[in-house]
Write a protein that holds these residues in place. Structure first.
Motif, PDB file in Angstrom:
ATOM      1  N   PHE A 133      -3.642   1.888   4.544  1.00  0.00           N
ATOM      2  CA  PHE A 133      -2.965   1.129   3.507  1.00  0.00           C
ATOM      3  C   PHE A 133      -1.631   0.630   4.077  1.00  0.00           C
ATOM      4  N   SER A 134      -1.483  -0.672   4.234  1.00  0.00           N
ATOM      5  CA  SER A 134      -0.261  -1.236   4.812  1.00  0.00           C
ATOM      6  C   SER A 134       0.363  -2.225   3.835  1.00  0.00           C
ATOM      7  N   ALA A 142      -3.378   5.649  -2.962  1.00  0.00           N
ATOM      8  CA  ALA A 142      -4.024   6.699  -2.176  1.00  0.00           C
ATOM      9  C   ALA A 142      -4.279   7.937  -3.037  1.00  0.00           C
ATOM     10  N   ARG A 143      -3.338   8.303  -3.879  1.00  0.00           N
ATOM     11  CA  ARG A 143      -3.517   9.472  -4.752  1.00  0.00           C
ATOM     12  C   ARG A 143      -4.627   9.236  -5.776  1.00  0.00           C
ATOM     13  N   ILE A 144      -4.633   8.032  -6.353  1.00  0.00           N
ATOM     14  CA  ILE A 144      -5.683   7.721  -7.325  1.00  0.00           C
ATOM     15  C   ILE A 144      -7.053   7.736  -6.651  1.00  0.00           C
ATOM     16  N   PHE A 145      -7.130   7.190  -5.466  1.00  0.00           N
ATOM     17  CA  PHE A 145      -8.399   7.154  -4.729  1.00  0.00           C
ATOM     18  C   PHE A 145      -8.866   8.567  -4.390  1.00  0.00           C
ATOM     19  N   TYR A 178      -6.762  13.758   3.294  1.00  0.00           N
ATOM     20  CA  TYR A 178      -5.452  13.822   3.959  1.00  0.00           C
ATOM     21  C   TYR A 178      -4.747  12.475   3.769  1.00  0.00           C
ATOM     22  N   ILE A 179      -3.607  12.506   3.121  1.00  0.00           N
ATOM     23  CA  ILE A 179      -2.782  11.298   2.939  1.00  0.00           C
ATOM     24  C   ILE A 179      -1.588  11.407   3.873  1.00  0.00           C
ATOM     25  N   VAL A 201     -11.676  12.851   4.380  1.00  0.00           N
ATOM     26  CA  VAL A 201     -11.279  11.446   4.317  1.00  0.00           C
ATOM     27  C   VAL A 201      -9.792  11.354   4.657  1.00  0.00           C
ATOM     28  N   PHE A 202      -9.458  10.481   5.590  1.00  0.00           N
ATOM     29  CA  PHE A 202      -8.069  10.248   5.983  1.00  0.00           C
ATOM     30  C   PHE A 202      -7.580   8.939   5.360  1.00  0.00           C
ATOM     31  N   ILE A 203      -6.377   8.978   4.778  1.00  0.00           N
ATOM     32  CA  ILE A 203      -5.731   7.761   4.254  1.00  0.00           C
ATOM     33  C   ILE A 203      -4.353   7.662   4.889  1.00  0.00           C
TER      34      ILE A 203
END
Length: 536
Positions: free
Chosen positions: A43-44, A55-58, A122-123, A150-152
């Protein structure tokens, strides 16, 4: 209970509340609905556009037991657990955990299956701050990720990440929010908080936020602290350190009318009111941008981001000036803005720059000339023609001989120097240039062009040059009289003498003009400037 800032209290909890990022939330909802969730995301985007919130919602949507069209239901056990309370959703700030040992510790735990949720998420915020070794450690896991992870990655600088990391992530670019989107969201938030604000104040907040929803709500929070629940546009401007709209229109009007005294008085008002000069220059540049857009596009509230009433004012003021004047003013202000922080007296620099904008006739640039010409054409068309004169002196009177051939380029000169024209008739035989004269001319012109390029251009338009033992003569044709007048002004002659002293001393320089006479009063040979003239 401690107070929660507006941007924290109203942080989005599902995809429908994320402002201005429908191109991203729709894809993520479809992935949740179809079960086609990738192992790594990037996410950029600029600050405050919703990267971490999305990211938290996802992360919640991935683990929701009963997703509703890709949205987390908010009722199941996984949703009620929340991001901050779950040990299976890990947020890491890469700015303070950038070393390889910290990354290895995190990745070692990724091998273990989640305890309470379906997927371990992992965010990694500010991912561009990771060290090279940490990126290499992360790369190995991204190449062969565990099926339950899943990595974000969230970052404001995706270009700082290695290409090997970028190629293994699904990339989503978060856009800067439009003023309209931020105005609509801020209005809802303030109404829910029990506050009221006018439309102009909302516009000021949204423009100052520069595309970030978090900044927009933070400014609104400051306004609530400043004036309570009734917020006006003036309150917002006080918080931002900006001047009000009426003042900006008055200031711009003084600049466009070349009223230098009024401009200086307005600057004094800005400084005495304690406003930051850098903020004021930014606001003034924005005002001239709006005028230029109104001049070119007409009513364009979608581009300028203003109310309908303000748009009418912009159009009305833009009609009083030329496009070239607006372009030149905007160009000058944009050059001024980055230089303010390097000077000890920014006010003086601001005054100097605005004086240049007000007096295009004193500038020698092509843009300044275009400004003058277009302004004259506009005034002629409107029937409001007035001469844009240079600063007047007693020497600006018409020459005693009634000659009106003076060019608008001509410098101010005394009546004595205007009348003392070194003229020769047309039949005057110009001597051939000797090697000595050529050498003197080249040396003189090199010095002159270095000191005053514009004056050097005028001298280059001469038709001939020659010399005697004491003087270098430069002759102008009668068709170039305007160039002669420019070079023969008092200021220009001083520059010529200075260039001669620096380059060809003790030789002097004298300008000569063919005055257009075709008959001589006396047929006998006449000596002018050391050369004998004979009739052809």
């Amino acid at each position: 209970m401690s107070y929660h800032a507006l941007y924290r209290k109203y942080r989005p909890t599902d995809f429908s509340e994320v402002v201005g990022q429908d191109h991203i939330t729709s894809i993520l909802k479809n992935q949740v609905r179809t079960g086609r969730v990738a192992h790594a995301y990037l996410f950029s985007g600029s600050r405050g556009t919703g990267k971490t919130s999305t990211a938290r919602i996802f992360a919640r949507a991935i683990n929701c037991l009963n997703p509703n069209d890709g949205e987390p239901c908010g009722e199941c056990e996984a949703c009620r657990l929340g991001v901050s309370d779950s040990i299976d959703i890990i947020e890491m700030d890469a700015a303070s955990n950038s070393k390889v040992d910290e990354m290895r510790s995190l990745l070692d735990k990724a091998e273990f299956a989640p305890i309470y949720l379906k997927t371990k998420v992992y965010i990694i915020d500010e991912a561009h701050m990771l060290s090279k070794s940490a990126n290499n450690a992360l790369l190995k896991t991204l190449e062969e990720p565990p099926s339950h992870v899943v990595f974000i990655l969230a970052t404001t600088e995706p270009q700082a990440l290695p290409a090997t990391i970028l190629s293994r992530c699904q990339r989503f670019d978060f856009r800067r929010l439009s003023v309209a989107d931020m105005v609509a969201k801020t209005k809802i938030v303030l109404q829910d908080a029990g506050a009221s604000i006018d439309d102009e104040g909302l516009m000021c907040i949204a423009r100052a936020a520069d595309g970030g929803m978090r900044d927009c709500l933070s400014i609104a929070d400051q306004c609530l602290s400043f004036c309570g629940n009734n917020i006006t546009c003036d309150d917002v401007l006080s918080v931002l350190g900006s001047m009000n709209t009426d003042f900006m229109f008055d200031f711009a009007g003084a600049v466009l009318a070349s009223d230098t005294a009024a401009v200086l008085r307005h600057i004094e008002q800005v400084v005495s009111s304690g406003r930051d000069i850098g903020v004021f220059v930014q606001d003034l540049a924005g005002h001239f941008r709006s005028l230029l857009l109104a001049k070119i596009c007409g009513r364009c509230t979608d581009i300028i981001d203003c109310t309908a009433d303000a748009m009418e004012l912009f159009i009305k003021q833009a009609e009083t000036t030329s496009r070239a004047r607006l372009e030149r003013a905007l160009d000058e202000l944009m050059q001024l803005q980055p230089n303010l922080k390097w000077v000890m007296m920014p006010r003086v620099l601001l005054e100097s720059s605005l004086m240049k904008i007000c007096r295009p006739e004193e500038e020698k640039s092509v843009l300044a000339l275009a400004d003058r010409v277009e302004e004259l054409e506009r005034r002629l068309k409107d029937g409001t023609f007035t001469v844009l004169a240079a600063p007047t002196t007693d020497s600006d009177a018409v020459p005693k001989d009634g000659n009106t051939d003076a060019s608008p380029w001509a410098d101010s000169a005394s009546d004595e120097s205007k009348s003392a024209v070194n003229a020769v008739p047309d039949y005057y035989e110009v001597p051939a240039a000797t090697p000595k004269a050529e050498e003197l001319y080249k040396s003189f012109m090199a010095s002159l062009m270095k000191n005053d390029f514009m004056l050097g251009i005028q001298i280059q338009l001469s038709c001939a040059h020659w010399c005697d033992d004491e003087t270098l003569y430069i002759c102008f044709d009668k068709l170039k009289r305007s160039n002669y007048n420019y070079a023969n002004g008092s200021d220009a002659r001083a520059k010529l003498r200075r260039a001669a002293a620096e380059s060809i001393a003790p030789m002097k320089v004298e300008l000569v003009l063919r005055d257009g006479r075709i008959d001589s009063q006396d047929n006998s040979p006449t000596e002018i400037f050391g050369v004998t003239i004979t009739e052809e």
